[in-house]
Design an enzyme around this catalytic site. Structure first.
Site, PDB file in Angstrom:
ATOM      1  N   SER A 255       0.810  -1.222   0.000  1.00  0.00           N
ATOM      2  CA  SER A 255       0.000   0.000   0.000  1.00  0.00           C
ATOM      3  C   SER A 255       0.843   1.272   0.000  1.00  0.00           C
ATOM      4  O   SER A 255       0.297   2.366  -0.158  1.00  0.00           O
ATOM      5  CB  SER A 255      -0.936   0.010   1.219  1.00  0.00           C
ATOM      6  OG  SER A 255      -0.212   0.046   2.430  1.00  0.00           O
ATOM      7  N   LYS A 298      -6.137   4.985   8.534  1.00  0.00           N
ATOM      8  CA  LYS A 298      -4.964   5.752   8.127  1.00  0.00           C
ATOM      9  C   LYS A 298      -5.261   7.250   8.149  1.00  0.00           C
ATOM     10  O   LYS A 298      -4.453   8.054   8.636  1.00  0.00           O
ATOM     11  CB  LYS A 298      -4.520   5.313   6.727  1.00  0.00           C
ATOM     12  CG  LYS A 298      -3.975   3.897   6.665  1.00  0.00           C
ATOM     13  CD  LYS A 298      -3.699   3.476   5.228  1.00  0.00           C
ATOM     14  CE  LYS A 298      -3.140   2.062   5.143  1.00  0.00           C
ATOM     15  NZ  LYS A 298      -2.908   1.633   3.753  1.00  0.00           N
TER      16      LYS A 298
END
Length: 331
Positions: A255, A298
């Site tokens: 990611s 996040k």
């Protein structure tokens, strides 16, 4: 040992008709199916059970009915409209998808039970939104000690994350940490240096044996993207070094591959990157930005740091467009 001859009882057969239903993890099923011949013979019918459903109007109605039935059976206060809406949102948070509801009903019932306690503390007649919210926050607070310690290190600048100004070859990446049933995000500084050479893209985590297979794959993909764009006519004379600063454990997942690519391009072009922007997303060999997991956690983690250091209005998080449907941000 052959010294004694023994004879055991042999009772007559008893007529018995049973049906065995075995539940378990798909991985264990595949192992048994492959390694045990009798397993294929005994368990011929296989059915996958999903742990989430579409957020259709009919399913939302059934969800509300389930809440009412549970409250009636357990003798709890009934849930007000605002409380039911918050439980619905929590169900979507569990799936990390705006279009899905969780089928982990045991977890929902435990949350209603705790919310009923807080409604009793405030002497309310119904369980409302604020009682459910208090129960969710209490549940997080009981499990987030590690997250608090990590965020404390960041806020004290022991783990260094910059949220203002611009720098060449430096960018804020976002990772996910898990402690049992608690999931939270953690920002990381990712830096890149470039020089003339023939080594290509070198990931310090991979060289130091801290890179997982998926992270190594991500680095190789971005390396091939650079070769296709800059090495069609002649070999690339480039050595680029990538590093997750202040990272002392294994790094896994792809990611951050797009984030690493931006850091390399910044170092190559000597164009500074705004440090108030954090990035997540994987990159394909063709330069397409692909969706990743955990975007909600996040974003919340980077927001907390920016709020602590001072919100400027120019801070934010860049995520893949296909991840927008997965956003379930808290208020």
């Amino acid at each position: 040992y052959g010294l004694f001859g023994t004879r055991s009882l042999r009772p007559e057969a008893i007529p018995l008709k049973v049906k065995i239903i075995l539940t378990g993890d798909p991985f264990i099923y595949e192992l048994l199916y492959t390694l045990d011949e009798r397993f294929q013979k005994f368990f011929k019918v296989k059915a996958h059970l999903d742990d989430r459903i579409d957020r259709a109007a009919d399913h939302v109605r059934q969800f509300a009915q389930m809440i009412a039935r549970f409250c009636r059976e357990e003798g709890f206060r009934h849930v007000a409209r605002g409380g039911a809406a918050r439980l619905l949102e929590y169900s979507m948070e569990l799936t990390q998808d705006q279009d899905k509801l969780s089928l982990e009903l045991g977890d929902i019932r435990d949350l209603i039970r705790e919310a009923d306690y807080y409604a009793g503390q405030s002497e309310a007649e119904l369980i409302d939104r604020q009682h459910v919210e208090t129960a969710i926050r209490s549940r997080i607070q009981r499990a987030n000690l590690v997250e608090d310690r990590v965020m404390e290190l960041v806020k004290k600048d022991i783990c260094w994350v910059e949220t203002e100004g611009s720098k060449v070859g430096q960018i804020n990446g976002l990772s996910i940490l898990m402690t049992g049933d608690h999931l939270f995000g953690k920002p990381n500084r990712i830096t890149a240096t470039v020089s003339v050479g023939r080594e290509g893209v070198v990931a310090i985590e991979r060289e130091s044996k801290l890179s997982g297979k998926l992270h190594t794959k991500g680095v190789m993909i971005l390396s091939n993207f650079l070769k296709e764009h800059f090495g069609r006519d002649k070999p690339i004379s480039l050595t680029a070094s990538l590093c997750f600063e202040q990272s002392y454990g294994p790094v896994e997942g792809d990611s951050a591959s797009s984030t690493e690519l931006y850091a390399i391009l910044s170092a190559l072009a000597e164009v500074p990157i705004r440090q108030g922007i954090a990035v997540t997303g994987s990159v394909s060999q063709k330069g397409e930005i692909q969706p990743v997991g955990g975007v909600t956690r996040k974003i919340e983690a980077f927001f907390e740091i920016c709020r602590h250091k001072g919100l400027t209005g120019g801070q934010g998080v860049i995520i893949p467009q296909k991840n927008v449907r997965h956003l379930m941000l808290r208020q």
